[in-house]
Scaffold this active site. Structure first.
Site, PDB file in Angstrom:
ATOM      1  N   GLY A  15      -0.651  -1.805  -6.114  1.00 56.24           N
ATOM      2  CA  GLY A  15      -1.075  -1.047  -4.691  1.00 56.24           C
ATOM      3  C   GLY A  15      -2.044  -0.310  -4.903  1.00 56.24           C
ATOM      4  N   ASN A  17      -5.255  -0.173  -4.362  1.00 58.84           N
ATOM      5  CA  ASN A  17      -6.212  -0.330  -3.132  1.00 58.84           C
ATOM      6  C   ASN A  17      -5.404   0.114  -1.874  1.00 58.84           C
ATOM      7  OD1 ASN A  17      -9.003  -1.672  -3.523  1.00 58.84           O
ATOM      8  ND2 ASN A  17      -7.606  -3.036  -4.776  1.00 58.84           N
ATOM      9  N   MET A  94      -0.225 -11.296  -3.017  1.00 61.18           N
ATOM     10  CA  MET A  94      -0.528 -12.454  -3.955  1.00 61.18           C
ATOM     11  C   MET A  94       0.334 -13.914  -3.365  1.00 61.18           C
ATOM     12  SD  MET A  94      -2.824 -11.135  -5.889  1.00 61.18           S
ATOM     13  CE  MET A  94      -2.791 -12.727  -7.261  1.00 61.18           C
ATOM     14  N   ARG A  95       0.190 -13.921  -2.330  1.00 61.59           N
ATOM     15  CA  ARG A  95       0.935 -15.366  -1.522  1.00 61.59           C
ATOM     16  C   ARG A  95      -0.342 -16.091  -0.588  1.00 61.59           C
ATOM     17  NH1 ARG A  95       6.719 -16.795   0.793  1.00 61.59           N
ATOM     18  NH2 ARG A  95       7.165 -18.278  -0.694  1.00 61.59           N
ATOM     19  N   ASN A 111      -9.089  -8.898   3.884  1.00 57.66           N
ATOM     20  CA  ASN A 111      -8.801  -8.905   2.645  1.00 57.66           C
ATOM     21  C   ASN A 111      -9.719  -8.564   1.709  1.00 57.66           C
ATOM     22  OD1 ASN A 111      -7.197  -9.927   0.257  1.00 57.66           O
ATOM     23  ND2 ASN A 111      -8.446 -11.640  -0.023  1.00 57.66           N
ATOM     24  N   HIS A 113     -11.224  -8.896  -2.400  1.00 62.26           N
ATOM     25  CA  HIS A 113     -11.264  -9.846  -3.469  1.00 62.26           C
ATOM     26  C   HIS A 113     -12.070  -9.388  -4.618  1.00 62.26           C
ATOM     27  CE1 HIS A 113     -10.651 -13.874  -5.354  1.00 62.26           C
ATOM     28  NE2 HIS A 113     -12.136 -13.786  -5.427  1.00 62.26           N
ATOM     29  N   GLY A 147      -9.430 -20.930   5.174  1.00 61.63           N
ATOM     30  CA  GLY A 147      -9.632 -21.203   3.557  1.00 61.63           C
ATOM     31  C   GLY A 147      -9.476 -19.889   2.761  1.00 61.63           C
ATOM     32  N   GLU A 178     -13.675  -1.212  -5.788  1.00 62.63           N
ATOM     33  CA  GLU A 178     -12.815  -1.742  -4.847  1.00 62.63           C
ATOM     34  C   GLU A 178     -12.245  -0.448  -3.854  1.00 62.63           C
ATOM     35  OE1 GLU A 178      -9.750  -4.753  -5.697  1.00 62.63           O
ATOM     36  OE2 GLU A 178     -10.916  -5.230  -7.671  1.00 62.63           O
TER      37      GLU A 178
HETATM   38  C1  GRF Z   1      -7.466  -6.398  -6.680  1.00 57.98           C
HETATM   39  O1  GRF Z   1      -8.173  -6.532  -7.738  1.00 57.98           O
HETATM   40  C2  GRF Z   1      -7.739  -7.025  -5.354  1.00 57.98           C
HETATM   41  O2  GRF Z   1      -9.058  -7.200  -5.177  1.00 57.98           O
HETATM   42  C3  GRF Z   1      -6.985  -8.162  -5.771  1.00 57.98           C
HETATM   43  O3  GRF Z   1      -5.783  -8.035  -6.440  1.00 57.98           O
HETATM   44  C4  GRF Z   1      -5.757  -6.792  -7.037  1.00 57.98           C
HETATM   45  C5  GRF Z   1      -4.854  -5.816  -6.395  1.00 57.98           C
HETATM   46  O4  GRF Z   1      -4.756  -4.525  -7.236  1.00 57.98           O
HETATM   47  N1  GRF Z   1      -6.800  -9.205  -4.465  1.00 57.98           N
HETATM   48  P1  GRF Z   1      -3.959  -3.286  -6.530  1.00 57.98           P
HETATM   49  O5  GRF Z   1      -2.615  -3.712  -6.133  1.00 57.98           O
HETATM   50  O6  GRF Z   1      -4.623  -2.907  -5.195  1.00 57.98           O
HETATM   51  O7  GRF Z   1      -4.028  -2.142  -7.444  1.00 57.98           O
END
Ligand code: GRF
Length: 193
Positions: A15, A17, A94-95, A111, A113, A147, A178
């Site tokens: 977590g 981000n 991640m689902r 989202n 990515h 998608g 990010e």
């Molecule tokens: C990040 O790299 C994000 O772009 C991807 O999964 C990772 C999550 O990292 N979707 P965190 O849990 O936010 O540290």
């Protein structure tokens, strides 16, 4: 003062981000508040981080639902609606979503990515960028559509691939970006609602 847009952040892991969004939301000028952090697994480390920051941290465990992803998502959707959530930010969730949740939050779910989409949707983005010999890597914030990693792009940040970069080094430089990109892209998105 107009009220802030209520955002839920969906996570599956550490977590970082989500933390960047929480930090950004502490600025009085930020147009959103993080009203809920929701994980699909009890072991998601970000749940404890969110609680420590005084944010409601909820696990809607996928396990009891087995393979019924839509039923799990109905439980998530109910939790979001009960709390008056207006925008959902996926951050390392991640689902893969079913059409139910995607449609329920169409135009209101973002989202992040770790690639310069449309390059490298899916997993192992940094290894793939390195294997291709790309000069640049980066990250993308986009709207979620049916998608996987395909929705309209709201913002991107780029990093130069350096000689000697391995997956780990590249991932950590992209992650720094990010943490800058997501709060800004979310704030811009919310202001335009
Ligand atoms: C990040 O790299 C994000 O772009 C991807 O999964 C990772 C999550 O990292 N979707 P965190 O849990 O936010 O540290």
């Amino acid at each position: 003062m107009t009220s802030k847009t209520k955002v839920a952040v969906l996570i599956s892991g550490r977590g970082s981000n989500m933390e960047a969004l929480v930090r950004a939301a502490q600025d009085p000028a930020c147009p959103f508040e993080i009203a809920l952090v929701l994980a699909n697994k009890p072991e998601a480390g970000g749940l404890a981080t969110a609680s420590a920051a005084g944010i409601e941290a909820l696990c809607v465990d996928q396990k009891p639902f087995g393979k019924d992803r839509a039923a799990h998502e109905h439980a998530i959707d109910a939790a979001l609606r009960e709390r008056g959530i207006e925008v959902v930010a996926l951050a390392g969730y991640m689902r893969i979503l079913t059409p139910f949740l995607v449609d329920a939050w169409a135009g209101r779910m973002l989202n992040i990515h770790p690639s310069l989409l449309p390059a490298y949707p899916g997993l192992n983005t940094h290894a793939r960028a390195l294997a291709a010999g790309d000069a640049e890597a980066g990250c993308t914030v986009h709207l979620v559509t049916a998608g996987v990693d395909e929705g309209p792009v709201l913002g991107q940040a780029r990093v130069t691939v350096l000689p000697g970069d391995d997956e780990h080094a590249l991932a950590s430089r992209v992650l720094e970006q990010e943490h800058r990109l997501y709060p800004k892209a979310l704030a811009d998105f919310v202001r335009a609602l």
